[in-house]
Design a protein around this motif. Structure first.
Motif, PDB file in Angstrom:
ATOM      1  N   PHE A 173      33.621  -8.394  -8.855  1.00 38.92           N
ATOM      2  CA  PHE A 173      32.604  -8.400  -7.806  1.00 38.92           C
ATOM      3  C   PHE A 173      32.760  -9.667  -6.969  1.00 38.92           C
ATOM      4  O   PHE A 173      32.983 -10.764  -7.509  1.00 38.92           O
ATOM      5  N   ASP A 180      31.553 -12.064  -3.347  1.00 42.75           N
ATOM      6  CA  ASP A 180      30.473 -12.342  -2.409  1.00 42.75           C
ATOM      7  C   ASP A 180      30.867 -11.879  -1.008  1.00 42.75           C
ATOM      8  O   ASP A 180      32.014 -11.467  -0.778  1.00 42.75           O
ATOM      9  N   ALA A 181      29.917 -11.935  -0.087  1.00 46.58           N
ATOM     10  CA  ALA A 181      30.143 -11.402   1.254  1.00 46.58           C
ATOM     11  C   ALA A 181      31.275 -12.117   1.976  1.00 46.58           C
ATOM     12  O   ALA A 181      32.071 -11.503   2.695  1.00 46.58           O
ATOM     13  N   THR A 185      31.954 -13.322  -8.143  1.00 47.02           N
ATOM     14  CA  THR A 185      30.614 -13.477  -8.723  1.00 47.02           C
ATOM     15  C   THR A 185      30.486 -12.864 -10.111  1.00 47.02           C
ATOM     16  O   THR A 185      29.644 -13.290 -10.902  1.00 47.02           O
ATOM     17  N   GLY A 193      32.130  -5.229  -3.350  1.00 43.08           N
ATOM     18  CA  GLY A 193      31.328  -6.119  -2.516  1.00 43.08           C
ATOM     19  C   GLY A 193      29.970  -6.410  -3.115  1.00 43.08           C
ATOM     20  O   GLY A 193      29.587  -5.837  -4.145  1.00 43.08           O
ATOM     21  N   PRO A 194      29.199  -7.286  -2.474  1.00 45.20           N
ATOM     22  CA  PRO A 194      27.915  -7.733  -3.051  1.00 45.20           C
ATOM     23  C   PRO A 194      26.820  -6.683  -3.060  1.00 45.20           C
ATOM     24  O   PRO A 194      25.892  -6.774  -3.868  1.00 45.20           O
ATOM     25  N   GLU A 195      26.902  -5.693  -2.192  1.00 44.76           N
ATOM     26  CA  GLU A 195      25.820  -4.713  -2.097  1.00 44.76           C
ATOM     27  C   GLU A 195      26.324  -3.282  -2.236  1.00 44.76           C
ATOM     28  O   GLU A 195      25.742  -2.354  -1.682  1.00 44.76           O
ATOM     29  N   ASP A 196      27.412  -3.093  -2.952  1.00 46.65           N
ATOM     30  CA  ASP A 196      28.010  -1.760  -3.030  1.00 46.65           C
ATOM     31  C   ASP A 196      28.640  -1.570  -4.392  1.00 46.65           C
ATOM     32  O   ASP A 196      29.115  -2.511  -5.015  1.00 46.65           O
ATOM     33  N   GLU A 197      28.642  -0.325  -4.863  1.00 44.30           N
ATOM     34  CA  GLU A 197      29.316   0.014  -6.111  1.00 44.30           C
ATOM     35  C   GLU A 197      30.692   0.610  -5.847  1.00 44.30           C
ATOM     36  O   GLU A 197      31.454   0.859  -6.773  1.00 44.30           O
TER      37      GLU A 197
END
Length: 379
Positions: free
Chosen positions: A290, A292-293, A312, A328-332
């Motif tokens: 994983f 970060d942006a 992360t 990414g930080p907001e996706d699976e």
């Protein structure tokens, strides 16, 4: 100008033939259609086109041999049907191509053959050698011993992987439908099929909207599966055609640039190098990293390597050189795939650190990047 002109220029084509093409309703073999297909393939080869065949049908022929009608069954039963039907399937290919004095070669591939780099390269070498000998490779998935976790899902994706493996100029998926059909939304919320789409870019949002389930109960694929296959082939800059396999002379019609089936333009991305094609679709991921942006933007927009400072979290236990997915930080969903320079334990130890701190954290520095850009493919 139509992109279909690429069909006539193709020097090597992978042709996938689904079960529904040469099986009638009730599980009987459609001998006339099968003979016509082989005649069509022979005409292409006589014109100098290299042909690799990916065939379905072993399970269907195994069911026929036992008098079992199509329908849901246990995995062990499917594997038994495949074992019974595979020899019958190859007998059909050998007998029909024998009328044209052509040799055929059975090639059974499993998902693990694509996942392991050495076996992947060996498969390519064997297939190229068969072509050099003038034989026709007849490829099928090794269903008899495959486990659910190690299958291609269906032969559409196997055909696409073979097209990428061999650097083919064209992928043809012969189906029991005419091609991709437009979906018309009615005022009452109902959906119906409209005209066949002759040519469409794979990044057109209507492609997924119009995809649907299998038209017959014989095979495992469907339009969704075929579009997935087209996207795999597109990563190698290989266009795909979905065409009606029961139409006599369908391949000759395609090479004559007649408006048959649906032509999928792979887009302007260009071909991915052979090693990256394997990373993209051949190997199976052994873990997830994983990011970060900032790291995600650097990889996606600037083509940068993944550095420790952007990591992360790590999922999985893997060794250096393993394939992982980058999240990414907001996706699976993964935004990239690549080969790691460090083990999972080492990455956990250096996650969030600057590159100059790697040696102090783990005692050595193999390379600054966790995944170097040369070993990374965007998804």
């Amino acid at each position: 100008m139509s992109k279909r002109s690429r069909i006539a220029r193709a020097g090597h084509v992978v042709v996938k033939i689904g079960s529904a093409i040469f099986m009638r309703e009730g599980g009987r073999v459609d001998r006339r259609t099968f003979a016509a297909l082989v005649d069509d393939l022979d005409r292409l080869m006589s014109a100098g086109v290299r042909v690799t065949v990916v065939t379905s049908g072993a399970v269907a022929l195994g069911r026929q041999a036992l008098g079992v009608t199509p329908g849901p069954c246990a995995v062990a039963e499917l594997q038994a049907f495949a074992a019974l039907g595979q020899s019958r399937l190859m007998q059909m290919w050998e007998a029909e191509f024998g009328h044209y004095d052509r040799h055929v070669a059975q090639v059974l591939l499993g998902r693990q053959d694509m996942a392991d780099r050495g076996r992947y390269l060996n498969a390519r070498s064997a297939l190229e050698t068969l072509h050099a000998f003038g034989a026709v490779p007849i490829i099928n998935e090794n269903d008899t011993v495959a486990t659910e976790e190690l299958t291609f899902g269906d032969n559409d994706q196997l055909a696409a992987m073979c097209a990428a493996l061999l650097g083919a100029d064209l992928l043809v998926l012969l189906s029991d439908v005419a091609g991709l059909l437009e979906v018309v939304e009615g005022d009452d919320g109902t959906r119906s099929f409209g005209e066949r789409v002759e040519e469409i870019a794979l990044d057109d949002p209507r492609v997924d909207q119009w995809a649907g389930p299998p038209a017959s109960g014989v095979g495992r694929g469907g339009m969704v599966s075929k579009i997935m296959a087209a996207r795999i082939a597109a990563r190698a800059d290989t266009p795909t055609v979905i065409a009606p396999g029961k139409r006599p002379g369908v391949l000759a019609a395609l090479w004559a640039e007649e408006p048959v089936g649906t032509f999928f333009d792979p887009g302007q991305g260009g071909a991915v190098r052979a090693r990256k094609r394997w990373i993209d679709h051949g190997a199976r991921a052994e873990g997830r990293i994983f990011c970060d942006a900032g790291a995600m933007r650097a990889v996606r927009e600037r083509g940068a390597s993944l550095l420790p400072i952007g990591v992360t979290k790590v999922e999985g236990n893997f060794e250096s050189g393993s394939l992982v997915e980058l999240i990414g930080p907001e996706d699976e969903e993964s935004f990239a795939r690549g080969l790691v320079s460090y083990s999972a334990a080492q990455i956990r130890a250096i996650a969030g650190l600057r590159s100059e701190a790697i040696e102090e954290a783990i005692g050595s520095t193999a390379i600054d990047a966790i995944v170097h850009r040369d070993n990374l493919v965007l998804t």
